[in-house]
Each structure stands twice: as C-alpha cells, then as structure tokens.
Design a protein around this motif. Structure first.
Motif, PDB file in Angstrom:
ATOM      1  N   ILE A  85       0.817  -1.213   0.000  1.00 12.41           N
ATOM      2  CA  ILE A  85       0.000   0.000   0.000  1.00 12.41           C
ATOM      3  C   ILE A  85       0.851   1.263   0.000  1.00 12.41           C
ATOM      4  O   ILE A  85       0.569   2.222  -0.732  1.00 12.41           O
ATOM      5  N   PHE A  86       1.930   1.271   0.807  1.00 15.38           N
ATOM      6  CA  PHE A  86       2.748   2.485   0.891  1.00 15.38           C
ATOM      7  C   PHE A  86       3.431   2.798  -0.442  1.00 15.38           C
ATOM      8  O   PHE A  86       3.682   3.959  -0.758  1.00 15.38           O
ATOM      9  N   ARG A  87       3.727   1.778  -1.205  1.00 13.15           N
ATOM     10  CA  ARG A  87       4.362   1.987  -2.510  1.00 13.15           C
ATOM     11  C   ARG A  87       3.431   2.712  -3.483  1.00 13.15           C
ATOM     12  O   ARG A  87       3.889   3.270  -4.479  1.00 13.15           O
ATOM     13  N   GLU A  88       2.145   2.684  -3.204  1.00  7.62           N
ATOM     14  CA  GLU A  88       1.153   3.282  -4.100  1.00  7.62           C
ATOM     15  C   GLU A  88       0.780   4.712  -3.731  1.00  7.62           C
ATOM     16  O   GLU A  88       0.044   5.363  -4.472  1.00  7.62           O
ATOM     17  N   LEU A  89       1.251   5.188  -2.590  1.00  9.28           N
ATOM     18  CA  LEU A  89       0.710   6.441  -2.066  1.00  9.28           C
ATOM     19  C   LEU A  89       1.716   7.578  -2.012  1.00  9.28           C
ATOM     20  O   LEU A  89       1.660   8.432  -1.135  1.00  9.28           O
ATOM     21  N   SER A  90       2.640   7.598  -2.967  1.00  4.16           N
ATOM     22  CA  SER A  90       3.517   8.766  -3.071  1.00  4.16           C
ATOM     23  C   SER A  90       2.732   9.977  -3.552  1.00  4.16           C
ATOM     24  O   SER A  90       3.130  11.127  -3.319  1.00  4.16           O
ATOM     25  N   TYR A  91       1.618   9.729  -4.224  1.00  2.00           N
ATOM     26  CA  TYR A  91       0.728  10.790  -4.705  1.00  2.00           C
ATOM     27  C   TYR A  91      -0.688  10.464  -4.251  1.00  2.00           C
ATOM     28  O   TYR A  91      -1.015   9.320  -3.961  1.00  2.00           O
ATOM     29  N   TRP A  92      -1.540  11.483  -4.223  1.00  3.60           N
ATOM     30  CA  TRP A  92      -2.906  11.310  -3.749  1.00  3.60           C
ATOM     31  C   TRP A  92      -3.631  10.244  -4.569  1.00  3.60           C
ATOM     32  O   TRP A  92      -3.571  10.235  -5.798  1.00  3.60           O
ATOM     33  N   LYS A  93      -4.309   9.347  -3.864  1.00  4.08           N
ATOM     34  CA  LYS A  93      -5.010   8.265  -4.553  1.00  4.08           C
ATOM     35  C   LYS A  93      -6.201   7.834  -3.699  1.00  4.08           C
ATOM     36  O   LYS A  93      -6.136   7.823  -2.469  1.00  4.08           O
ATOM     37  N   SER A  94      -7.287   7.455  -4.369  1.00  2.53           N
ATOM     38  CA  SER A  94      -8.465   6.986  -3.646  1.00  2.53           C
ATOM     39  C   SER A  94      -8.343   5.500  -3.342  1.00  2.53           C
ATOM     40  O   SER A  94      -7.588   4.777  -4.010  1.00  2.53           O
ATOM     41  N   SER A  95      -9.105   5.047  -2.368  1.00  2.00           N
ATOM     42  CA  SER A  95      -9.105   3.622  -2.057  1.00  2.00           C
ATOM     43  C   SER A  95      -9.683   2.815  -3.213  1.00  2.00           C
ATOM     44  O   SER A  95      -9.275   1.676  -3.457  1.00  2.00           O
ATOM     45  N   GLU A  96     -10.625   3.415  -3.966  1.00  2.00           N
ATOM     46  CA  GLU A  96     -11.201   2.732  -5.119  1.00  2.00           C
ATOM     47  C   GLU A  96     -10.156   2.492  -6.204  1.00  2.00           C
ATOM     48  O   GLU A  96     -10.110   1.412  -6.810  1.00  2.00           O
ATOM     49  N   GLU A  97      -9.306   3.486  -6.431  1.00  2.00           N
ATOM     50  CA  GLU A  97      -8.233   3.325  -7.424  1.00  2.00           C
ATOM     51  C   GLU A  97      -7.283   2.202  -7.026  1.00  2.00           C
ATOM     52  O   GLU A  97      -6.883   1.382  -7.856  1.00  2.00           O
ATOM     53  N   LEU A  98      -6.918   2.185  -5.755  1.00  2.00           N
ATOM     54  CA  LEU A  98      -5.995   1.158  -5.261  1.00  2.00           C
ATOM     55  C   LEU A  98      -6.628  -0.232  -5.371  1.00  2.00           C
ATOM     56  O   LEU A  98      -5.978  -1.185  -5.804  1.00  2.00           O
ATOM     57  N   ALA A  99      -7.895  -0.330  -4.988  1.00  2.00           N
ATOM     58  CA  ALA A  99      -8.585  -1.617  -5.045  1.00  2.00           C
ATOM     59  C   ALA A  99      -8.697  -2.114  -6.481  1.00  2.00           C
ATOM     60  O   ALA A  99      -8.489  -3.304  -6.754  1.00  2.00           O
ATOM     61  N   GLU A 100      -9.006  -1.223  -7.401  1.00  2.00           N
ATOM     62  CA  GLU A 100      -9.150  -1.627  -8.804  1.00  2.00           C
ATOM     63  C   GLU A 100      -7.819  -2.082  -9.391  1.00  2.00           C
ATOM     64  O   GLU A 100      -7.756  -3.093 -10.095  1.00  2.00           O
ATOM     65  N   LYS A 101      -6.740  -1.369  -9.067  1.00  2.00           N
ATOM     66  CA  LYS A 101      -5.428  -1.706  -9.617  1.00  2.00           C
ATOM     67  C   LYS A 101      -4.961  -3.071  -9.157  1.00  2.00           C
ATOM     68  O   LYS A 101      -4.366  -3.839  -9.927  1.00  2.00           O
ATOM     69  N   HIS A 102      -5.200  -3.406  -7.894  1.00  2.00           N
ATOM     70  CA  HIS A 102      -4.672  -4.655  -7.330  1.00  2.00           C
ATOM     71  C   HIS A 102      -5.746  -5.739  -7.148  1.00  2.00           C
ATOM     72  O   HIS A 102      -5.454  -6.787  -6.568  1.00  2.00           O
ATOM     73  N   ASN A 103      -6.950  -5.441  -7.625  1.00  2.00           N
ATOM     74  CA  ASN A 103      -8.048  -6.396  -7.494  1.00  2.00           C
ATOM     75  C   ASN A 103      -8.339  -6.723  -6.027  1.00  2.00           C
ATOM     76  O   ASN A 103      -8.596  -7.872  -5.663  1.00  2.00           O
ATOM     77  N   PHE A 104      -8.292  -5.686  -5.182  1.00  2.00           N
ATOM     78  CA  PHE A 104      -8.644  -5.826  -3.774  1.00  2.00           C
ATOM     79  C   PHE A 104     -10.152  -5.651  -3.601  1.00  2.00           C
ATOM     80  O   PHE A 104     -10.831  -5.098  -4.471  1.00  2.00           O
ATOM     81  N   ASP A 105     -10.660  -6.086  -2.458  1.00  2.00           N
ATOM     82  CA  ASP A 105     -12.043  -5.815  -2.111  1.00  2.00           C
ATOM     83  C   ASP A 105     -12.201  -4.320  -1.839  1.00  2.00           C
ATOM     84  O   ASP A 105     -11.507  -3.774  -0.967  1.00  2.00           O
ATOM     85  N   PRO A 106     -13.081  -3.626  -2.553  1.00  2.00           N
ATOM     86  CA  PRO A 106     -13.167  -2.161  -2.415  1.00  2.00           C
ATOM     87  C   PRO A 106     -13.517  -1.691  -1.005  1.00  2.00           C
ATOM     88  O   PRO A 106     -12.913  -0.742  -0.499  1.00  2.00           O
ATOM     89  N   GLU A 107     -14.509  -2.345  -0.393  1.00  2.00           N
ATOM     90  CA  GLU A 107     -14.941  -1.886   0.929  1.00  2.00           C
ATOM     91  C   GLU A 107     -13.847  -2.083   1.970  1.00  2.00           C
ATOM     92  O   GLU A 107     -13.582  -1.192   2.788  1.00  2.00           O
ATOM     93  N   ASN A 108     -13.186  -3.225   1.957  1.00  2.00           N
ATOM     94  CA  ASN A 108     -12.140  -3.478   2.953  1.00  2.00           C
ATOM     95  C   ASN A 108     -10.877  -2.675   2.671  1.00  2.00           C
ATOM     96  O   ASN A 108     -10.112  -2.372   3.592  1.00  2.00           O
ATOM     97  N   THR A 109     -10.661  -2.342   1.406  1.00  2.00           N
ATOM     98  CA  THR A 109      -9.536  -1.452   1.093  1.00  2.00           C
ATOM     99  C   THR A 109      -9.762  -0.096   1.730  1.00  2.00           C
ATOM    100  O   THR A 109      -8.841   0.500   2.308  1.00  2.00           O
ATOM    101  N   ALA A 110     -10.994   0.396   1.665  1.00  2.00           N
ATOM    102  CA  ALA A 110     -11.314   1.674   2.317  1.00  2.00           C
ATOM    103  C   ALA A 110     -11.137   1.573   3.826  1.00  2.00           C
ATOM    104  O   ALA A 110     -10.634   2.510   4.471  1.00  2.00           O
ATOM    105  N   VAL A 111     -11.513   0.437   4.407  1.00  2.00           N
ATOM    106  CA  VAL A 111     -11.360   0.242   5.855  1.00  2.00           C
ATOM    107  C   VAL A 111      -9.891   0.300   6.258  1.00  2.00           C
ATOM    108  O   VAL A 111      -9.520   0.987   7.221  1.00  2.00           O
ATOM    109  N   ILE A 112      -9.046  -0.416   5.530  1.00  2.00           N
ATOM    110  CA  ILE A 112      -7.625  -0.448   5.900  1.00  2.00           C
ATOM    111  C   ILE A 112      -6.968   0.908   5.670  1.00  2.00           C
ATOM    112  O   ILE A 112      -6.109   1.334   6.451  1.00  2.00           O
ATOM    113  N   MET A 113      -7.401   1.635   4.641  1.00  2.00           N
ATOM    114  CA  MET A 113      -6.830   2.964   4.385  1.00  2.00           C
ATOM    115  C   MET A 113      -7.200   3.933   5.507  1.00  2.00           C
ATOM    116  O   MET A 113      -6.359   4.702   5.980  1.00  2.00           O
ATOM    117  N   ASN A 114      -8.452   3.896   5.928  1.00  2.00           N
ATOM    118  CA  ASN A 114      -8.850   4.747   7.048  1.00  2.00           C
ATOM    119  C   ASN A 114      -8.102   4.370   8.321  1.00  2.00           C
ATOM    120  O   ASN A 114      -7.737   5.235   9.124  1.00  2.00           O
TER     121      ASN A 114
END
Length: 391
Positions: A85-114
C-alpha cells in the motif's frame, strides 16, 4: 374505551417471544416489584439495594485498554507493507483506485486505508490518501532506505503469541520449541543483509556524528568495527575521515556481506573485511579506535575477556566506543530494549545488558576512564560508553 386505550389493553394481554420462551410483558400492575410488595418482600429488597453500592474508581483503565489496540496497530502496519500500500501512495489516490489496480475488495480497502490514516502513517483529504513523510521516506520505494523487509523480519522476531509466552512462563524454555536459532552462518548472513538499509536509514549517520565529535578523531589512523554486520558503520566513519583505514570484523559469512558493500562504496583502498570469531580469535592490533555497535550483547560470559582483548588491541591513548542497549530501572526501561530482547530472554538467552555493566567491565579490564551517556535513536534509547586507554 377509545381505540388507543383498546390497543394498549390488547397489547398488555399479548405474550412476547423471547430467547427464553414466551412471557407476559410486565406492566405497572403486574410488575415483579408489585408482586414482591404484595408478599411483604419490600423491606428485604430495599435493604439489599442499600447494601450494594457502585464502586469508587481511583484510576482510569484507558492505558490498559490501549494495550489491546497495540497488537492491532502492528498487524495493520505489517499487512499494509505486505500489500504494497505504501508503494502506491507517493501521490494522492483513492481507495477505489488502489482496489481496482490490485483487485482488492473495495470496501475493505477503504477500511484499511482509514485505519492507516488513524495511525498517522498516511493522510486523508477529500477522499484521497497519501503517505505521510516517514512512510514516504522508508516504505514507498525500493531504494537505500527502504525498510519494508527489515520491518517484516523484525515482526517475525518480536511476534511471540500470548500462548507462547504463557507456555514459556509456565514450563520454561527447555520444554518449549526453541525459536531463537542464531548459530547458523546462513542466518547471520541473512540478518546482515536485512540490516543494510536499517543501518543507512539513520543509524550510520548518528554513529558518524558520535565518532567525529571525539577530540582525537583527526589523529586516528586505523579503526576496528567489531561485530560489524554489513559493515556500514565502519565504512561511513572511514568515509568521514580523510585518511583513516578500517577493519570490519565479523563471522566469515557476514564479512562477505561487508566485503561486497566496501566495493559498492568504493572504499577498497582503505577498508577491508576480516572473518572470524571475536570471542576466540585475535582482533588485530595498533588500532586508534574500536567501534562496537550492539556487539557486546552477544559476548555473554566472555564480556570481560572481549573487552580486555579490545584494550590490548588499541594503541596508547586509543578510544573504544560501545553503542549498545543499557537497561535501567532494574531492567524495566527503556521499553524498546526490554521488549526487543524479550524472545531470546524467554528462551534462556537474555542479550540485554543493564546500564553500567559495559562501563564497569571497561574500567576493570584496563581502561583509564569511561564516559557514558544515553542517546536517542530511531529504535529507542541507546547507551554510548566511551573508554580511553592510558597514554
């Protein structure tokens, strides 16, 4: 009777389903208190109510409750490293973008980011996330200061379960599976590799400042980095001096790691790696400086013998600097050092040294003077003992 009154009357006669079966709901006319009153039990009830009071609280259990969350914080942090996750956040990014890129569960990606934002590892603004400075410097990119692999390795070292601790306390180390295997040359070399970025992510810079501040520094001609690990302490100290040569001494497999790094930093003309056992083998001679970082912890019962060998290896007026943990308050502080050596201690190999042990051995084994001071580092408070040999 009005409609409302009828509804209320009907309700009072209905039975309500509960986990324990059906019962008639209590009403003001059929309450337990009313039945007890009708049987003359009021006095005893009131007497019981008078004898039991709410406890008076002198302290808050806030700090105790926080201990429950500490393990969760660590697991979230380690999971984020494993997930990249930290490798992806050098620039502003939404949890939805991260989930889509890595095929993560969108809702739980938002939980872990928060959750990461709650731990002040990343920040959140307008639904977007970005690394905070420490995560960006040490966890975002695979460069000389990336500490992801070091943290994962340290987590395995520190991660004793409560069941493991209970078993060790109840039955002792002899009846429990020994997880503290540190005798293999391969394991030592692996640990040296994992320590490379740890050393150059702030530790060697601190060591170089400590040594270069010595009044004798300019006159040093030759130094020994005792128990050098990957050797970056000795390399860095030598790089900060115009002409001093350095010997990096550690186990044969570890010295090969140091030898490679000497080449990477272009210091072959002034720095060399030597493999050996500093407890049993000669250390060399004619040193003006001996540096030992977290080395004397491993000397065990041979601590005084090793310090005597160091004193004998120094020129008159030479300086020995030990950079090591020093437990205080009867072995209960600092927390980082007590917990950092918990696993080997429970398995019968306590590598933590109490404050004053190294300094006392230095004076006993021939050094003229010793100056001790605590220094704050990224891994907690460390004791720096500086001993000088008589001229």
């Amino acid at each position: 009777m009005t409609g409302t009154e009828k509804d209320q009357t009907d309700f009072s006669n209905k039975r309500i389903m509960t986990d324990c079966g059906t019962r008639r709901p209590f009403s003001s006319g059929h309450s337990m208190y009313s039945r007890m009153h009708s049987h003359g039990h009021t006095g005893r009830l009131r007497e019981g109510m008078r004898t039991r009071k709410m406890p008076k609280i002198k302290n808050s259990f806030k700090e105790l409750y926080k201990k429950l969350l500490t393990n969760q914080e660590t697991n979230i942090f380690i999971a984020a490293i494993k997930l990249g996750i930290f490798r992806e956040l050098s620039y502003w990014k939404s949890s939805e973008e991260l989930a889509e890129k890595h095929n993560f569960d969108p809702e739980n990606t938002a939980v872990i980011m928060n959750s990461l934002a709650s731990l002040d590892l990343i920040e959140k603004k307008k639904g977007l996330f970005r690394n905070l400075p420490a995560a960006e410097e040490f966890l975002a990119s695979n460069d000389d200061t990336y500490l992801g692999e070091f943290f994962l390795s340290s987590f395995r070292w520190y991660n004793l379960s409560s069941d493991d601790i209970c078993s060790l306390v109840k039955y002792g180390p002899d009846k429990c599976m020994h997880k503290n295997k540190t005798e293999s040359e391969g394991i030592w070399a692996e640990q040296a590799e994992l320590s490379v970025n740890y050393q150059r992510a702030g530790m060697v810079q601190l060591a170089s400042r400590i040594v270069s501040s010595l009044p004798e520094f300019g006159s040093f001609r030759k130094m020994l980095d005792l128990g050098c690990g990957p050797g970056l302490f000795g390399i860095s100290i030598a790089m900060g001096h115009p002409s001093m040569n350095a010997v990096l001494f550690d186990r044969p497999a570890v010295s090969k790691v140091a030898e490679r790094l000497i080449g990477e930093y272009g210091m072959e003309d002034r720095v060399k790696a030597v493999g050996g056992d500093y407890i049993n083998d000669p250390l060399g001679k004619n040193y003006d400086l001996v540096w030992a970082s977290m080395t004397l912890n491993f000397a065990g019962d041979s601590l005084n013998d090793v310090i005597k060998k160091v004193c004998d290896s120094l020129n008159p007026g030479g300086v020995f600097v030990s950079f090591s943990d020093g437990k205080t308050n009867g072995g209960t502080k600092p927390k980082e050092m007590v917990l950092g050596t918990l696993m080997p201690a429970l398995y019968g190999n306590d590598m933590g040294l109490n404050e004053g042990v190294i300094a006392g051995a230095m004076l006993k084994e021939g050094f003229k003077s010793v100056h001790s001071r605590a220094v704050m580092t990224p891994v907690g408070e460390v004791m720096v003992d500086t001993a000088r040999k008589e001229v």
